[in-house]
Design an enzyme around this catalytic site. Structure first.
Site, short mmCIF file in Angstrom:
data_model
loop_
_atom_site.label_atom_id
_atom_site.label_comp_id
_atom_site.label_asym_id
_atom_site.label_seq_id
_atom_site.Cartn_x
_atom_site.Cartn_y
_atom_site.Cartn_z
N LYS A 17 34.87 -45.27 -8.25
CA LYS A 17 35.25 -46.03 -7.41
C LYS A 17 34.36 -47.27 -7.29
O LYS A 17 34.80 -48.36 -7.30
CB LYS A 17 35.02 -45.46 -5.86
CG LYS A 17 35.33 -46.19 -4.61
CD LYS A 17 34.66 -45.80 -3.52
CE LYS A 17 34.79 -46.60 -2.45
NZ LYS A 17 35.89 -46.72 -1.94
N LYS A 105 53.43 -41.15 -1.56
CA LYS A 105 52.82 -40.07 -1.50
C LYS A 105 53.10 -38.90 -2.82
O LYS A 105 54.39 -39.07 -2.98
CB LYS A 105 52.99 -39.34 -0.31
CG LYS A 105 53.23 -40.07 0.80
CD LYS A 105 51.91 -40.10 1.57
CE LYS A 105 52.17 -41.33 2.79
NZ LYS A 105 50.59 -41.56 3.43
N TRP A 561 45.59 -34.58 7.56
CA TRP A 561 44.33 -35.27 6.68
C TRP A 561 43.12 -34.38 6.95
O TRP A 561 42.14 -34.95 6.51
CB TRP A 561 44.31 -36.55 7.16
CG TRP A 561 45.47 -37.45 6.45
CD1 TRP A 561 46.10 -37.31 5.18
CD2 TRP A 561 45.65 -38.91 6.50
NE1 TRP A 561 46.83 -38.12 4.97
CE2 TRP A 561 46.68 -39.23 5.58
CE3 TRP A 561 45.38 -39.68 7.80
CZ2 TRP A 561 47.29 -40.23 5.58
CZ3 TRP A 561 45.95 -41.03 7.72
CH2 TRP A 561 46.93 -41.35 6.69
N GLU A 665 56.14 -48.92 7.18
CA GLU A 665 56.00 -49.82 6.03
C GLU A 665 57.25 -50.47 5.36
O GLU A 665 58.20 -49.79 5.17
CB GLU A 665 55.38 -48.80 4.98
CG GLU A 665 54.86 -49.64 3.57
CD GLU A 665 54.06 -48.48 2.69
OE1 GLU A 665 53.08 -48.11 3.35
OE2 GLU A 665 54.42 -48.16 1.53
N HIS A 694 48.52 -53.58 1.17
CA HIS A 694 47.69 -52.81 -0.21
C HIS A 694 47.02 -53.85 -1.04
O HIS A 694 46.48 -53.66 -2.00
CB HIS A 694 48.60 -52.02 -0.45
CG HIS A 694 48.54 -50.75 0.37
ND1 HIS A 694 50.13 -50.69 0.92
CD2 HIS A 694 48.05 -49.72 0.88
CE1 HIS A 694 49.93 -49.75 1.84
NE2 HIS A 694 49.00 -49.02 1.92
N1 GLN Z 1 45.84 -47.59 13.31
C1 GLN Z 1 45.31 -47.39 11.66
C2 GLN Z 1 44.85 -48.52 11.21
O1 GLN Z 1 45.31 -49.53 11.63
C3 GLN Z 1 46.66 -46.83 10.91
C4 GLN Z 1 46.11 -46.69 9.69
C5 GLN Z 1 47.31 -45.84 8.94
O2 GLN Z 1 48.40 -45.94 9.08
N2 GLN Z 1 46.81 -45.40 7.85
O3 GLN Z 1 43.96 -48.32 10.27
#
Ligand code: GLN
Ligand code: ZN
Length: 753
Positions: A17, A105, A561, A665, A694
């Protein structure tokens, strides 16, 4: 001898990383990056040296799907001006003038792969150099390597066809794939390649649309027969059973088969059929995607059951899938409760478990393995009876009878909300987080190390919130957020405040590219001793007359998660978390917070891969979300957020979640995603992301105007919200500020604001 299907590549201390991010920031050069990678591979092979092979090409600078697309020459037109690493990272992260490939994913994990784009016009000029270099590296170091490669069917099924008829595109990709294998074949006369075909574990009823034809049995047989002529072929399926496709594979000339006996218990049904062939079976019985010490006695029983039908010479122990989804080693955990830590095993320790089980399975208890075997047995026995795990009041609450529906129907609620909250069509907002700056990280780490007082820390966070609020007011966003500076992670933050969770210091697993997450560990019954977000939300609301959105992580996401205890059912753990979130929502609404977002970013991750198991998951996951949100009064607006670009299969469930607003998204997929909502007659409000967070690229006003136009082609503006794709915490302020400004500006072109 035992094997694994790949090892985590990020490094003991996330060296990869750091090197990648250094390289992207131009702080280190390409040679330095390659050197870090080499050192990591070497260290990881050393850990695997007592296995039958070390895994080669499980390493990647970003993602293995992307690697394969790159090696096959499946390069989207817009990246043609680039080459080498610039091209490779461009496809992953976008460049100044080319949008990144989509990311999604990897089956039901929290790992994301880059979605290859396949076109009939592509040349498919192969490049095997990276794989060859790694193979030679391993050999030169004296290891016996096997190459890990994503299977052709999985690769194709997970790719997006951007131009051409699927059959024709498949033919081209197949030829390139064969060419690649021919290059690899030259490396060694008895080269071993392990092809990962998790798509085979999804069942044959998986909706593959046009692609169905590709999965015709003759194609699978014929292709694996062809590959088997070239190289010693192992085909591995994982995350579920693959009984239907196993049957087909058994008819081919492959050398070995790897099956998952942890998440695909039904694989046991294939044993008699395997017995009738001469194939090697790799028994994937050590869980590759959790952190718990295995119950080796039970595992041994399963292996012995298999050995009743198949001679032991043809059986070998393996991980259920790549260890990519496990953290590196528990050796780094010096602060965790010793007892709870003793119940765990990470990647390095899993290799030992595999070797131990293999040894007892093949040789019985001997002087060499007895001590370790007994130790493992005792620890598991203690865990089962530990008082740290069980809480009566939590278990009693699960039995309560609660109405999980909101008190009013959506149409009535939304009317009240629109009136009270006073927002207009195309209301602008963000998903919650603002950039996690180096200063913020430093503040948090100083506080964790007790170098600053709680007051100093709180003041630092308050300053940040103030800045966020000021900035949002300045650019004219409608619904504000506090920016989540107090959270380093959307799950960890909540886990840390609930009972039943523990945290590692270093148990990182890769999520995408260089991004890693450190999942909380749920080891016992879960409860919330006190409010978790209330004070920050109230403080943020006190700074503005605009509406401040409260921000929570949903129960299903917290579950999906986390590393979840394996001694009770997941749905039970989820329900315990749902109660905690329910209480938090109630505290927020009573504290004056009018909009509350319950993020379910990982709702989809928990979906079973096989159609026959979906209903059950949907039922309890939905119940848990609603158990949390149904406490909201009609005038409290519930938002949810999901970062997916595929809703086809879950759209009905999304509707049943009954959130007043959902943000999704969308930026990388035009408006095709939204059409799915329209098609089912979705009536609730939606915020489709209008730009991709992203990528470091700053979208222009025009670009977002175009995006909004596309959205308006599908849904009326009264139903739409405008927001980015996801939280902004991974971005820099220099990117976020102009991007959001442009977003608000773009919306102004459609409204009179
Ligand atoms: N509320 C979270 C953020 O804005 C949502 C993040 C996510 O959906 N991975 O970071
Ligand atoms: Zn998101």
């Amino acid at each position: 001898m035992a094997i694994i299907t790949g090892f985590p590549r990020i490094g003991k201390n996330r060296e990869l990383k750091k090197a990648l991010e250094g390289f992207w920031a131009k702080k280190i050069d390409e040679t330095a990056l390659h050197n870090v990678a080499k050192e990591l591979r070497k260290a990881h092979w050393e850990i695997q040296k007592n296995l039958e092979f070390v895994s080669v090409n499980d390493f990647s600078y970003y993602d293995n799907m992307l690697d394969l697309a790159y090696s096959l020459g499946a390069i989207p037109e817009r990246f043609k001006p680039y080459k080498d690493l610039e091209l490779y990272f461009g496809m992953a992260r976008g460049t100044n003038d080319a949008i990144a490939c989509e990311m999604t994913k990897w089956f039901n994990t929290n790992y994301h792969y880059v979605v290859p784009e396949l076109s009939i016009d592509d040349e498919y000029k192969i490049d095997a150099s990276w794989i060859i270099a790694q193979y030679n590296e391993a050999k030169e170091l004296g290891y016996k390597p096997k190459i890990n490669l994503i299977g052709l069917f999985t690769f194709f099924a997970l790719s997006k066809i951007v131009k051409g008829n699927p059959k024709d595109v498949f033919r081209k990709v197949k030829s390139a794939y064969f060419e690649l294998i021919e290059e690899l074949e030259k490396l060694d006369s008895n080269i071993v390649i392990e092809f990962s075909e998790p798509i085979f574990a999804c069942g044959i009823d998986k909706k593959l649309g046009d692609l169905q034809c590709i999965y015709e049995i003759p194609a699978i047989e014929c292709i694996y027969n062809h590959l088997s002529k070239k190289v010693k072929t192992i085909v591995t399926t994982f995350f579920e059973h693959s009984t239907e496709l196993t049957e087909i594979l058994l008819k081919t000339d492959i050398y070995g088969l790897g099956l998952d006996f942890v998440y695909g218990k039904k694989n046991i049904d294939s044993i008699e059929k395997i017995a009738k062939t001469n194939k090697i079976l790799y028994i994937g019985i050590i869980d590759g995607r959790n952190i718990w010490r295995s119950d080796l006695e039970t595992k041994l029983e399963i292996c012995n059951k298999i050995a009743h039908k198949i001679p032991k010479e043809r059986l070998f122990i393996s991980s259920s899938c790549s260890l990519l989804h496990s953290p590196f080693s528990k050796e780094s955990e010096v602060k965790m409760d010793k007892e709870i830590l003793s119940w765990q095993c990470y990647a390095v320790e899993k290799v030992d478990e595999i070797l131990l089980l293999e040894s007892v399975f093949k040789n019985g208890i001997t002087e060499a393995n007895e001590e370790k075997w007994e130790e493992s047995k005792n620890i598991n026995h203690h865990r089962k009876h530990s008082s740290k795990i069980h809480k009566k009041d939590v278990q009693n609450r699960l039995k309560e009878n609660i109405n999980i529906n909101r008190s009013e129907e959506f149409v009535d609620r939304i009317a009240i909300q629109k009136e009270e909250l006073g927002y207009e069509s195309l209301a602008t907002t963000t998903i919650g987080s603002f950039p996690q700056t180096p200063e913020l990280r430093a503040l948090r780490s100083k506080y964790k190390k007790n170098e600053i007082s709680k007051d100093d820390y709180d003041n630092g966070i308050k300053e940040y919130i103030k800045d966020c609020v000021r900035f949002q007011e300045e650019i004219g966003l409608d619904i504000l957020v506090h920016g989540e500076p107090e959270r380093n992670d959307m799950v960890e933050y909540f886990g840390e405040q609930m009972e039943g969770f523990v945290f590692s210091q270093n148990a990182w697993v890769q999520s995408y590219g260089s991004r890693c997450v450190k999942p909380p560990i749920i080891y016992g019954d879960v409860s919330r001793p006190k409010p978790m977000t209330l004070e920050w939300s109230k403080y943020a609301q006190s700074l503005t007359n605009k509406i401040m959105k409260g921000m929570l992580t949903g129960p299903v996401t917290i579950l999906n998660w986390s590393f979840v205890r394996d001694d009770v059912e997941r749905k039970e753990v989820c329900k315990q978390i749902a109660f905690a979130i329910r209480d938090e929502i109630n505290d927020l609404q009573n504290g004056g917070i009018k909009i509350i977002q319950v993020d379910e970013a990982a709702f989809k991750e928990g979906y079973p891969l096989r159609a026959e198991n979906i209903k059950e998951y949907e039922t309890w996951a939905l119940e848990c979300f609603k158990l949390s949100t149904s406490i909201a009064k009609p005038n409290t607006q519930i938002h949810t957020h999901m970062c997916y670009s595929e809703f086809n299969d879950i759209i009905k469930t999304i509707e049943d979640m009954d959130a007043d607003v959902i943000s999704i998204e969308c930026a990388r997929s035009g408006n095709s995603l939204l059409k799915i909502f329209k098609d089912i007659g979705y009536t609730h409000e939606i915020g489709p992301g209008v730009y991709d967070i992203h990528s470091p690229r700053i979208p222009s006003v025009d670009e977002m105007v175009e995006q909004i136009k596309l959205l308006l082609e599908v849904l009326p503006k009264e139903q739409l919200w405008i927001n980015p794709d996801c939280g902004l915490k991974t971005r820099k302020w220099e990117e976020v500020k102009p991007a959001l400004k442009n977003m608000v500006e773009a919306v102004r072109q459609f409204t009179n604001k």
